[in-house]
Design an enzyme around this catalytic site. Structure first.
Site, PDB file in Angstrom:
ATOM      1  N   LYS A  77      -2.528  -2.367   8.673  1.00  0.00           N
ATOM      2  CA  LYS A  77      -1.534  -3.303   9.225  1.00  0.00           C
ATOM      3  C   LYS A  77      -0.288  -2.528   9.671  1.00  0.00           C
ATOM      4  CE  LYS A  77       0.139  -3.976   4.579  1.00  0.00           C
ATOM      5  NZ  LYS A  77      -0.142  -4.578   3.294  1.00  0.00           N
TER       6      LYS A  77
ATOM      7  N   ARG B  78       3.592 -14.897  -4.104  1.00  0.00           N
ATOM      8  CA  ARG B  78       3.743 -14.962  -2.646  1.00  0.00           C
ATOM      9  C   ARG B  78       2.614 -15.863  -2.135  1.00  0.00           C
ATOM     10  NH1 ARG B  78       3.653  -9.237   0.440  1.00  0.00           N
ATOM     11  NH2 ARG B  78       1.437  -9.549   0.032  1.00  0.00           N
TER      12      ARG B  78
ATOM     13  N   HIS C   1      -3.328  -9.877  -5.607  1.00  0.00           N
ATOM     14  CA  HIS C   1      -2.454  -8.751  -5.264  1.00  0.00           C
ATOM     15  C   HIS C   1      -1.465  -8.510  -6.405  1.00  0.00           C
ATOM     16  CE1 HIS C   1      -0.740  -5.872  -2.568  1.00  0.00           C
ATOM     17  NE2 HIS C   1       0.335  -6.556  -2.233  1.00  0.00           N
TER      18      HIS C   1
ATOM     19  N   ARG D 263      -8.251  -1.851  -1.874  1.00  0.00           N
ATOM     20  CA  ARG D 263      -7.483  -2.016  -0.620  1.00  0.00           C
ATOM     21  C   ARG D 263      -6.363  -0.992  -0.502  1.00  0.00           C
ATOM     22  NH1 ARG D 263      -6.920  -7.300  -2.580  1.00  0.00           N
ATOM     23  NH2 ARG D 263      -4.713  -6.855  -2.842  1.00  0.00           N
TER      24      ARG D 263
HETATM   25  C1  LIG Z   1      -0.454  -3.788   2.309  1.00  0.00           C
HETATM   26  C2  LIG Z   1      -1.350  -4.342   1.307  1.00  0.00           C
HETATM   27  C3  LIG Z   1      -2.121  -3.502   0.494  1.00  0.00           C
HETATM   28  C4  LIG Z   1      -1.967  -1.999   0.486  1.00  0.00           C
HETATM   29  O1  LIG Z   1      -0.918  -1.652  -0.370  1.00  0.00           O
HETATM   30  P1  LIG Z   1      -0.517  -0.124  -0.637  1.00  0.00           P
HETATM   31  O2  LIG Z   1       0.484  -0.199  -1.710  1.00  0.00           O
HETATM   32  O3  LIG Z   1       0.029   0.394   0.647  1.00  0.00           O
HETATM   33  O4  LIG Z   1      -1.772   0.573  -1.032  1.00  0.00           O
HETATM   34  C5  LIG Z   1      -3.038  -4.096  -0.342  1.00  0.00           C
HETATM   35  N1  LIG Z   1      -3.162  -5.439  -0.399  1.00  0.00           N
HETATM   36  C6  LIG Z   1      -2.415  -6.279   0.341  1.00  0.00           C
HETATM   37  C7  LIG Z   1      -2.597  -7.748   0.216  1.00  0.00           C
HETATM   38  C8  LIG Z   1      -1.483  -5.758   1.197  1.00  0.00           C
HETATM   39  O5  LIG Z   1      -0.742  -6.586   1.933  1.00  0.00           O
END
Ligand SMILES: *Cc1c(COP(=O)(O)O)cnc(C)c1O
Length: 381
Positions: free
Chosen positions: A46, A144, A173, A228
């Site tokens: 992103k 969030r 998350h 992720r």
């Molecule tokens: C951006 C994002 C990540 C990646 O996070 P990092 O700390 O850069 O590894 C993972 N999950 C979600 C939902 C995100 O928005």
């Protein structure tokens, strides 16, 4: 770089970002080593791959076998599709229910965390007679986006009844993986409980994911069957002291375009926040806050010229930065590195972030579209 090459690739202003795709590849392989063979990678590309260029970064990751890409919006996903990326793409952000049709046209997986959105996608899917893939987001404490944890079980069961929707994934998350271990462990724990409960009721969701970069490095039991990563792909550490060998992917470079001798006691740049302490040489670099180099780094950040550190002198301007180099022999056309390495010195995005009380993410994402990205190991994109 030859002069003609430079002009074709970066234009007439010698300011550019260099992206080291070999370093990206190295980091990707380090992540593979840190997870089990059964765990897949959803690479977060992103915000134009955190400022690194989503097209070339995604292409390299796809060539390495990445299973999934993640972006913030449908628009970012469409951009990747138009660049020929065929790998599954997950949109992590929300879309308003009225705007779901591109999901079908471009084959994009949408995150869902409202009943209304599930219903809108399902209706479109029925119309196109195509099953739509979605991932359900559950809020286990980020506060969030996501179905509230307590309501998630019932809502997922209802969504599972929509026959044109395929719930391919479920995820959550972490807000504090770098600072609150107990809380993060608790999130993993309750997320697993939800998945187990859903499975017991006959709802099997193939992909389960939670771990961001910090989760990957510090919470093995958060890996589930997908992770992720974002930040660590780009060679940046979410915290000091982590045991993984990463190589920074982005360098930010420019060249001296003007030099002058200045007498002791002269004011330099807007507001005269810097005065020369002796007769000295001031050099001008053609980059500024108009390129996303933060103005708050004025009089704080260093730059590297000929492998030596010099501090930025006076205010960062929109298009210019001034540097007092003392009596060093620096001339027009000499390279200056704002992020990156030269000789034994290096300035990381982390270092700049610390100086102005932000995070390295903001530094790399902030480098603007005015600065061309070049990819020396694959030609120019
Ligand atoms: C951006 C994002 C990540 C990646 O996070 P990092 O700390 O850069 O590894 C993972 N999950 C979600 C939902 C995100 O928005």
């Amino acid at each position: 770089m030859k002069t003609t090459d430079a002009i074709e690739t970066i234009g007439y202003r010698p300011t550019w970002v260099e992206i080291n795709l070999a370093a990206l590849e190295h980091n990707y392989k380090q992540i593979r080593k840190a997870i089990s063979r059964a765990t897949g990678i959803i690479a977060c590309v992103k915000a134009d791959a955190y400022g690194h260029g989503a097209g070339p970064v995604s292409q390299r990751l796809v060539s390495l076998g990445v299973e999934y890409l993640a972006v913030a919006s449908i628009d970012e996903a469409i951009t990747l599709r138009k660049e020929g990326i065929k790998t599954p793409i997950l949109v992590l952000g929300m879309v308003l229910p009225a705007y779901v049709s591109p999901l079908f046209k471009y084959g994009i997986t949408q995150t869902v965390c409202t009943w209304d959105l599930a219903e809108a996608i399902s209706k479109h899917a029925a119309y196109f007679k195509k099953q739509a893939k979605i991932h359900i987001k559950v809020d286990t404490g980020m506060g969030r986006l996501g179905f509230a944890y307590n309501e998630a079980y019932d809502l997922v069961r209802e969504i599972a009844r929509l026959k044109f929707l395929k719930i391919e994934g479920i995820f959550t998350h972490f807000p504090s993986a770098d600072s609150d271990t107990a809380f993060t462990r608790h999130q993993v724990d309750i997320f697993n409980k939800l998945i187990t409960r859903l499975e017991k009721s006959g709802i099997r969701i193939p992909m389960h994911h939670a771990a961001n970069s910090m989760g990957i490095l510090h919470y093995k039991n958060s890996h589930l069957n997908f992770v992720r990563p974002g930040l660590i792909l780009y060679g940046l550490y979410p915290k000091k002291g982590l045991k993984i060998d990463l190589r920074p992917v982005m360098s930010l470079k420019t060249k001296v375009v003007f030099t002058k001798r200045v007498s002791k006691g002269e004011g330099i740049s807007y507001g005269h926040s810097y005065h020369t302490k002796k007769d000295t040489t001031i050099v001008i670099l053609p980059i500024g806050y108009g390129d996303g180099y933060p103005r708050s780094l004025s009089n704080k950040a260093d730059v590297l010229i000929a492998g030596q550190r010099f501090k930025i002198s006076g205010k960062v301007c929109m298009d210019h930065i001034l540097v007092d180099v003392g009596d060093a022999r620096v001339g027009t056309g000499d390279e200056a590195i704002l992020i990156g390495a030269s000789a034994s010195e290096r300035i990381g995005a982390e270092e700049l972030a610390r100086l102005i009380d932000t995070i390295s993410y903001e530094i790399v994402c902030g480098i603007g579209g005015r600065v061309p990205r070049i990819y020396p190991d694959q030609g120019v994109v």
